[in-house]
Design an enzyme around this catalytic site. Structure first.
Site, PDB file in Angstrom:
ATOM      1  N   GLU A 156      68.824  62.345   8.312  1.00  0.00           N
ATOM      2  CA  GLU A 156      67.963  63.451   8.737  1.00  0.00           C
ATOM      3  C   GLU A 156      68.697  64.448   9.639  1.00  0.00           C
ATOM      4  O   GLU A 156      68.693  64.317  10.869  1.00  0.00           O
ATOM      5  CB  GLU A 156      66.724  62.908   9.467  1.00  0.00           C
ATOM      6  CG  GLU A 156      65.757  64.027   9.895  1.00  0.00           C
ATOM      7  CD  GLU A 156      64.491  63.509  10.601  1.00  0.00           C
ATOM      8  OE1 GLU A 156      64.262  62.284  10.598  1.00  0.00           O
ATOM      9  OE2 GLU A 156      63.754  64.335  11.162  1.00  0.00           O
ATOM     10  N   LYS A 191      66.414  63.666   4.421  1.00  0.00           N
ATOM     11  CA  LYS A 191      65.221  64.204   5.085  1.00  0.00           C
ATOM     12  C   LYS A 191      65.706  65.393   5.906  1.00  0.00           C
ATOM     13  O   LYS A 191      66.276  65.202   6.987  1.00  0.00           O
ATOM     14  CB  LYS A 191      64.554  63.148   5.973  1.00  0.00           C
ATOM     15  CG  LYS A 191      63.393  63.727   6.791  1.00  0.00           C
ATOM     16  CD  LYS A 191      62.566  62.618   7.490  1.00  0.00           C
ATOM     17  CE  LYS A 191      61.545  63.237   8.463  1.00  0.00           C
ATOM     18  NZ  LYS A 191      60.538  62.260   8.920  1.00  0.00           N
TER      19      LYS A 191
END
Lengths: 399, 367
Positions: free
Chosen positions: A230, A272
């Site tokens: 992420e 992500k």
């Protein structure tokens, strides 16, 4: 949907805390008898057996089920405490448990959810409906359970407050525990901020963070968990969309190159990322379609086709804006965009739920559950490009 | 032509720039044309004929068929290729050597005009061949030709070329390719590509990893991924517009002297390993991946391409066209049929057409 049969298999790694992972070298000598198809047995994932790679690929593709997304419930007790405090809820373990229970067990939520990210505390809590531990509750519903290991932010000296995340040193044994508790994936968030005048994110900050993400991904895979990486570039700032595009391309290119260089098995990893947006304070207007096109442009320039799904974070966007943007991105997809593009939302889904508790006595679980399902339906529709947003939703208006 | 340093798209509305140009961090006056040309070269069902053999190399081909390596023979042979009727159905572009770009048919029609009239895009090899890397004790090379490249590109554009090609050569060996070799070749490819785009030519970026060696397909996959990853990192640093370039890589195969044999890895294995390498390293923005044949037989080069385009079991789609930019794998039968004789021209052209059609089908997975 069938339960995750994978869970029944023998864990790939020893579950004992004190056992070191078996030695793996990147140049494994294969016996003359083993088939050498050459697929994935070199460079990327060289330290994994074919079965381990197949497992990671399977979990990644389950996370990337079209039309479904991730419910991110991984706030630590401190962070969730802030959300509770804002609406007068007491931060007790039971409140945290019962709140997460509706995020996992609202009837029908499994039609919209491919996975859930949990805080380590939640892994060991039980449902009052079934008495089962939450990871089992989730996987019984076909929702892949995962965890966010605790990380500590650290301001890198000389970088104007820009940070790296600390947590690699103790990661492997912690992941082994989480795996034993039923997790199939983990998530590591590296926040970055754009500050054009300060030259941030600087090359060093990008390199340091992306290398850490790559190493984290490698460790995950060695412990039998799919890594969700992420890189979260904040909405903060007044930079325009073009600047956001350049920075996102730079950051993500660096990330995927670091992952390749580390030998991460790309087909067994998930992205992500933030939705590419102009800075919150940007003085130029953009339509939701321009934002969508910018997002696809970034991915086309650097997101490997080998990674099957990107599940966007919400990062301070309202549910309306995030859904409208995700929807537009999916509507603008062409044959040049083979990835599943979906959601992994925490605040966008949860903040409206907390609003229902304001001025009331305690958690309003039933009302929250009802609203949650409505929100998930919207998120799922956006992931399919079938959402109908209200006028102006998703546009960047001048504040 | 002098080009305005401020591209028209940016001035149209200072607050809005289309993402095709901004993505590049590089604004070329030719941006739209580059994208259109690269797209035309990436049409499924078509590929590129690599007819850019230097004078020395074409001499080797001619030796094999007993033809004298003189300018007239070189001209006549290329005329044979370009006048093949129906060739344009399978061919989107031709890469030429500098001498050829300025040659004409017997009837005086310039080669570039003939090709354009058939809808075939003329291209030009712009590198000046490999040279040893200073201080490299393993015989590794880099490719020369950057000096004055901008001016040459402008000259070729004026003549009618719309794409260029630059070939970097790397070898697999113990600890090879070295960091020096990889870094310098990738860097030169990126600078070449940026110069081309500044001058209106779509760069074909060709990092060829030779099949020489006894390594297995695994090793080739590892090196190919490492090379492609490094090349794209340099392309990004130099602000190359990916939508306006073509990648020309090797396929992932066992080494020619490996115990698995030069081509005894199955076609599906070669296809799968090659596509995997690209899915990991080649950004979706690149419109077309046009493979080199690198000494493969015509049959193998076609079969491998076909296997790649037949797709995988999961039915996954690729975001770039997978097609061909073949030299030997398109010309071998043709040369053998020609033997330098005027009376054989029809037969030679028929051979070229046959092989081109097979590769066209392969690029659609329809063999």
């Amino acid at each position: 949907m069938a339960t995750l049969a994978i869970q029944a298999h023998r864990p790939l790694r020893s579950t004992s805390k004190n056992v070191r992972p078996s030695k793996r070298t990147s140049t494994r000598v294969r016996s003359a008898k083993s088939p050498t198809t050459g697929l994935g047995s070199c460079h990327g994932g060289a330290f994994l057996s074919d079965a381990e790679k197949a497992y990671l690929e399977k979990v990644a593709s389950m996370i990337g089920t079209p039309g479904k997304g991730i419910t991110a419930c991984d706030e630590g007790p401190g962070t969730i405490g802030d959300r509770f405090a804002a609406v007068g809820i007491e931060n007790t373990e039971e409140n945290r448990r019962s709140y997460r229970q509706i995020l996992f067990e609202s009837p029908g939520c499994e039609q919209y959810l491919s996975a859930a990210i949990l805080d380590p505390e939640t892994l060991y809590q039980k449902s009052t409906n079934s008495g089962d531990l939450f990871p089992k509750v989730l996987s019984d519903r076909g929702i892949v359970p995962g965890v966010k290991p605790h990380l500590k932010v650290y301001a890198l000296p000389g970088q104007d407050g820009a940070t790296v995340m600390q947590g690699l040193d103790s990661l492997a044994p912690r992941l082994a525990e989480y795996k034993a508790a039923g997790c199939e994936f983990a998530k590591w968030r590296s926040p970055l901020e754009i500050d054009v005048s300060a030259g941030q994110p600087s090359d060093l900050i990008i390199q340091a963070n992306m290398r850490d993400l790559a190493r984290y991904a490698l460790i995950c895979q060695a412990e039998g968990l799919v890594p969700i990486v992420e890189p979260d570039i904040s909405l903060k700032g007044d930079h325009d969309l073009e600047t956001a595009v350049r920075v996102n391309v730079k950051v993500q290119s660096e990330l995927f190159k670091a992952m390749l260089d580390h030998g991460v098995y790309m087909e067994g990893a998930v992205l992500k990322s933030n939705i590419v947006n102009p800075g919150k304070a940007c003085k130029t207007k953009y339509t939701v379609d321009e934002i969508a096109v910018a997002n696809l442009a970034v991915f086309r320039r650097c997101f490997p086709t080998a990674i099957v799904t990107a599940n966007f974070l919400s990062g301070g966007q309202s549910l309306e804006d995030a859904s409208a943007r995700l929807n537009a991105i999916n509507k603008h997809k062409t044959a040049k965009d083979p990835w599943n593009l979906s959601f992994s939302w925490s605040a966008a889904l949860q903040m409206p739920l907390f609003q229902l508790c304001k001025g009331k006595d305690g958690l309003q679980l039933e009302a929250m559950s009802e609203l949650y399902l409505k929100e998930l339906a919207i998120a799922s529709a956006a992931a399919r490009g079938e959402h109908v947003p209200g006028a102006g939703e998703g546009d960047h208006a001048i504040a | 032509p002098a080009h305005d340093p401020t591209p028209p798209l940016a001035t149209a509305n200072p607050h809005r720039t289309t993402y095709r140009t901004t993505m590049a961090c590089f604004k070329s006056t030719y941006a739209d044309e580059l994208v259109a040309t690269a797209a035309a070269m990436s049409v499924p069902g078509k590929g590129v004929l690599a007819a850019d053999e230097s004078t020395g190399t074409i001499g080797k081909r001619f030796d094999g068929i007993g033809v004298e390596n003189v300018e007239e023979n070189r001209r006549a042979y290329r005329e044979l290729l370009f006048t093949t009727d129906g060739f344009e159905k399978y061919c989107s572009g031709v890469i030429m050597f500098e001498e050829t770009l300025f040659q004409s048919c017997k009837d005086g029609t310039a080669f570039v005009d003939l090709l354009k009239s058939k809808g075939i895009i003329p291209g030009i090899k712009v590198d000046k061949g490999v040279v040893p890397l200073p201080g490299n004790t393993r015989g590794e090379t880099t490719t020369s030709g950057l000096d004055g490249l901008g001016e040459r590109c402008a000259k070729y554009y004026a003549q009618g070329a719309r794409f260029a090609k630059w070939r970097a050569v790397l070898t697999i060996g113990d600890a090879l390719p070295s960091a020096q070799c990889l870094d310098d070749n990738a860097r030169c490819l990126a600078r070449y590509a940026a110069i081309c785009q500044q001058n209106g030519l779509v760069p074909i970026v060709e990092p060829e990893i030779l099949t020489d060696g006894a390594h297995g397909i695994d090793k080739c996959a590892e090196v190919t991924e490492r090379v492609l990853s490094c090349v794209f990192a340099h392309l990004m640093t130099h602000g190359v517009m990916l939508e306006g370039m073509i990648l020309k890589p090797n396929m992932v195969t066992p080494g020619s002297q490996s115990s698995q044999g030069g081509s005894s890895a199955s076609r599906e294995e070669v296809a799968a390993a090659t596509v995997t390498a690209l899915r990991r390293t080649c950004p979706a923005a690149v419109p077309g991946v046009l493979f080199l044949s690198g000494g493969q037989s015509e049959e193998d080069a076609t079969a491998h391409l076909d296997a790649m385009n037949k797709g995988d079991q999961q039915g996954r789609k690729n975001p770039w066209t997978l097609s061909f930019s073949y030299g030997r794998a398109l010309q071998t039968s043709c040369l053998k049929a020609w033997l330098g004789k005027e009376s054989n021209v029809a037969a030679a052209q028929a051979a070229l057409l046959r092989v081109s059609e097979a590769n066209s089908k392969a690029s659609l997975g329809q063999c």
